[in-house]
Design a protein around this motif. Structure first.
Motif, PDB file in Angstrom:
ATOM      1  N   GLY A 138       0.827  -1.203   0.000  1.00  0.00           N
ATOM      2  CA  GLY A 138       0.000   0.000   0.000  1.00  0.00           C
ATOM      3  C   GLY A 138       0.861   1.251   0.000  1.00  0.00           C
ATOM      4  O   GLY A 138       1.708   1.431  -0.865  1.00  0.00           O
ATOM      5  N   THR A 139       0.684   2.100   0.998  1.00  0.00           N
ATOM      6  CA  THR A 139       1.446   3.340   1.082  1.00  0.00           C
ATOM      7  C   THR A 139       2.802   3.161   1.752  1.00  0.00           C
ATOM      8  O   THR A 139       3.608   4.099   1.784  1.00  0.00           O
ATOM      9  CB  THR A 139       0.656   4.399   1.855  1.00  0.00           C
ATOM     10  N   LYS A 140       3.073   1.985   2.283  1.00  0.00           N
ATOM     11  CA  LYS A 140       4.362   1.731   2.929  1.00  0.00           C
ATOM     12  C   LYS A 140       5.398   1.275   1.904  1.00  0.00           C
ATOM     13  O   LYS A 140       5.092   1.052   0.732  1.00  0.00           O
ATOM     14  CB  LYS A 140       4.206   0.688   4.036  1.00  0.00           C
ATOM     15  N   ASP A 141       6.644   1.114   2.366  1.00  0.00           N
ATOM     16  CA  ASP A 141       7.734   0.724   1.490  1.00  0.00           C
ATOM     17  C   ASP A 141       7.877  -0.790   1.427  1.00  0.00           C
ATOM     18  O   ASP A 141       7.293  -1.527   2.232  1.00  0.00           O
ATOM     19  CB  ASP A 141       9.045   1.343   1.975  1.00  0.00           C
ATOM     20  N   VAL A 142       8.666  -1.236   0.456  1.00  0.00           N
ATOM     21  CA  VAL A 142       8.955  -2.663   0.280  1.00  0.00           C
ATOM     22  C   VAL A 142      10.409  -2.906   0.668  1.00  0.00           C
ATOM     23  O   VAL A 142      11.310  -2.210   0.178  1.00  0.00           O
ATOM     24  CB  VAL A 142       8.734  -3.097  -1.180  1.00  0.00           C
ATOM     25  N   GLN A 143      10.640  -3.865   1.541  1.00  0.00           N
ATOM     26  CA  GLN A 143      11.998  -4.202   1.953  1.00  0.00           C
ATOM     27  C   GLN A 143      12.451  -5.495   1.289  1.00  0.00           C
ATOM     28  O   GLN A 143      11.778  -6.522   1.389  1.00  0.00           O
ATOM     29  CB  GLN A 143      12.110  -4.353   3.469  1.00  0.00           C
ATOM     30  N   VAL A 144      13.592  -5.440   0.602  1.00  0.00           N
ATOM     31  CA  VAL A 144      14.230  -6.632   0.070  1.00  0.00           C
ATOM     32  C   VAL A 144      15.164  -7.139   1.163  1.00  0.00           C
ATOM     33  O   VAL A 144      16.201  -6.534   1.438  1.00  0.00           O
ATOM     34  CB  VAL A 144      15.003  -6.322  -1.226  1.00  0.00           C
ATOM     35  N   SER A 145      14.796  -8.244   1.790  1.00  0.00           N
ATOM     36  CA  SER A 145      15.484  -8.683   2.993  1.00  0.00           C
ATOM     37  C   SER A 145      16.779  -9.432   2.720  1.00  0.00           C
ATOM     38  O   SER A 145      17.648  -9.504   3.584  1.00  0.00           O
ATOM     39  CB  SER A 145      14.543  -9.572   3.820  1.00  0.00           C
TER      40      SER A 145
END
Length: 226
Positions: A138-145
């Motif tokens: 949604g409005t949050k970010d995406v973390q590539v772990s």
């Protein structure tokens, strides 16, 4: 559009994992030393369902960075090897508390865990995983772990906007380097640096094959403390 970022621990000699990493030896021989600082951070321990041992870390610089990183991530992407190492070690609920998209060649039904974490298995590659993760975040970010190979794929494809490195005062001597094989045309520009007694947090914006770097301000401005 939400940002895509990675946040990894690294040794002084550039390794993000030690040699011989496998599900029974997560992060490889000596690799856990890179993350010794976070094991004492209260926010991290809470996410791992651990109690005690924090020695008053609530609200210090390390704790704030860990908390902010968790709070900004609305979805995660990881590689199959990282998932395999964590599958047998993560508590239930796992620390993510958000949808996780696992890059794999083997189809598998979603794995629903407590606390809002569901692992989805994506066979169509990084771009497809990112599309799903953006929608979920949604409005949050995406973390590539991680692991390193997955982060390199996102770097090479120009899909990563920001890289956080938590530089530990540790020398491993061998293992997995994050930047091995990464295109020399990758451009990183410093955005922030925060030092504590146990680790140095470095944040870089990323421009790959672009004439102008991304100059967006991140959560942590440049600063230092003893």
């Amino acid at each position: 559009m939400s940002a895509v970022f990675a946040s990894l621990g690294m040794s002084l000699d550039g390794f993000v994992a030690g040699p011989n990493a496998h599900p029974g030896n997560p992060l490889g021989d000596g690799g856990l030393r890179i993350h010794a600082w976070v094991e004492e951070v209260e926010t991290w321990r809470e996410r791992q369902s651990m109690t005690g041992g924090t020695d008053g870390t609530r609200g210090n610089q390390d704790d704030t960075i860990v908390r902010d990183t968790f709070e900004r991530a609305g979805a995660y992407i990881m590689g199959r090897h990282m998932f395999a190492e964590g599958e047998i070690g993560w508590p239930d609920p796992p620390p993510f508390r958000a949808p996780v998209f696992v890059l794999t060649h083997t189809p598998r039904e979603p794995w629903v865990r407590q606390g809002g974490t569901t692992f989805h298995f994506v066979t169509e590659g990084p771009a497809a995983a990112l599309e799903l993760a953006r929608e979920a975040a949604g409005t949050k970010d995406v973390q590539v772990s991680g692991g390193a190979d997955t982060v390199r794929q996102f770097l090479d494809a120009g899909l990563l906007d920001e890289l956080q490195l938590h530089l530990a005062p540790v020398v491993l001597g061998a293992g997995t380097r994050l930047f091995d094989g990464v295109s020399p045309e990758l451009h990183l520009h410093p955005v922030g640096a925060v030092s504590s007694a146990k680790v140095t947090h470095l944040t870089y914006g990323i421009a790959s094959l672009r004439s102008e770097p991304d100059t967006r301000t991140t959560t942590h401005e440049t600063g230092a403390a003893a």
